[in-house]
Design an enzyme around this catalytic site. Sequence first.
Site, short mmCIF file in Angstrom:
data_model
loop_
_atom_site.label_atom_id
_atom_site.label_comp_id
_atom_site.label_asym_id
_atom_site.label_seq_id
_atom_site.Cartn_x
_atom_site.Cartn_y
_atom_site.Cartn_z
N SER A 86 -16.72 -2.58 -3.09
CA SER A 86 -17.41 -3.25 -4.19
C SER A 86 -17.45 -2.34 -5.43
O SER A 86 -16.41 -1.95 -5.94
CB SER A 86 -18.80 -3.70 -3.75
N HIS A 190 -20.29 -11.13 -5.32
CA HIS A 190 -18.96 -11.48 -4.80
C HIS A 190 -18.88 -12.94 -4.38
O HIS A 190 -18.26 -13.27 -3.37
CB HIS A 190 -18.55 -10.53 -3.67
#
Length: 305
Positions: A86, A190
Amino acid sequence: MLVLVAPGQGAQTPGFLTPWLELPGAADRVAAWSDAIGLDLAHYGTAADADAIRDTAVAQPLLVAAGLLSAAALGDVRPGAVAGHSVGEITAAAFAGVLDDTAALTLVRRRGLAMADAAAITKTGMSALLGGDPATTVPHLEKLGLTPANVNGAGQIVAAGTLEQLAALEADKPEGVRRVVALKVAGAFHTEHMAPAVAALAEAAAGLTPADPSVPYVSNRDGRTVATGAEVVERLVGQVANPVRWDLCMETFGSLGASALVEVCPGGTLTGLAKRALPGVPTLALKTPDDLDAARALIAEHGAA
């Protein structure tokens, strides 16, 4: 072949930066970064409480700064591949020479702010699923309108969506899932809920002049290595609204011949996954400067300096 990896949001703990700032030159470096992005990284990394550093706009630049600081303390290391989970992808982009430190921190500051703004639009969250088979779990999540936002490998999946969808998951767990654990995050990262952040990040990225990676850069999108700096940045922008496929990243580490993995500060999460997904590959997490000697020894054996 050494793989150098950087953790994502949630790895931070109160005061974790304190011992790193005692290293020669570290406090000055962090002060310069803080001035560049308008955020007191030293304060948040040493004196702030858990709630303060859970703030997306704070946590993300803090994590990138910690990763860069701890990697620099290792010395001049040339890994065989780099990756980040991430927000850790921005740290990895700096490792690969795609962005310099200041550009990486400027970009992550904008990312954190944009994702915090997107999270404020709708009440959303994320939950980790303990147990279960991805082949069963993923379709079940999609049936409930949830996104498998982090497919981490080693049997670990994180679901994301609205609070109502997550409540439905609690009441209707996929077969084989023992527990559903709500994560202390600000929103459904996400997923499509982060779409507003993509435009803001694209605007920030437009002013960058990325270099091509100097070492293989493994992307969260699909576990592929990326050859150009322009594509790395394009993927960094789009990834905020798309699932993290860390399972595929680890598959790539294996196919590249990884023989050791070092996770920069605040390490622990990714080494834990690697121990299960890459059996026989030694791992080391940089938690404090006390770990540096062991990391250097591992690098001397498996990585090029």
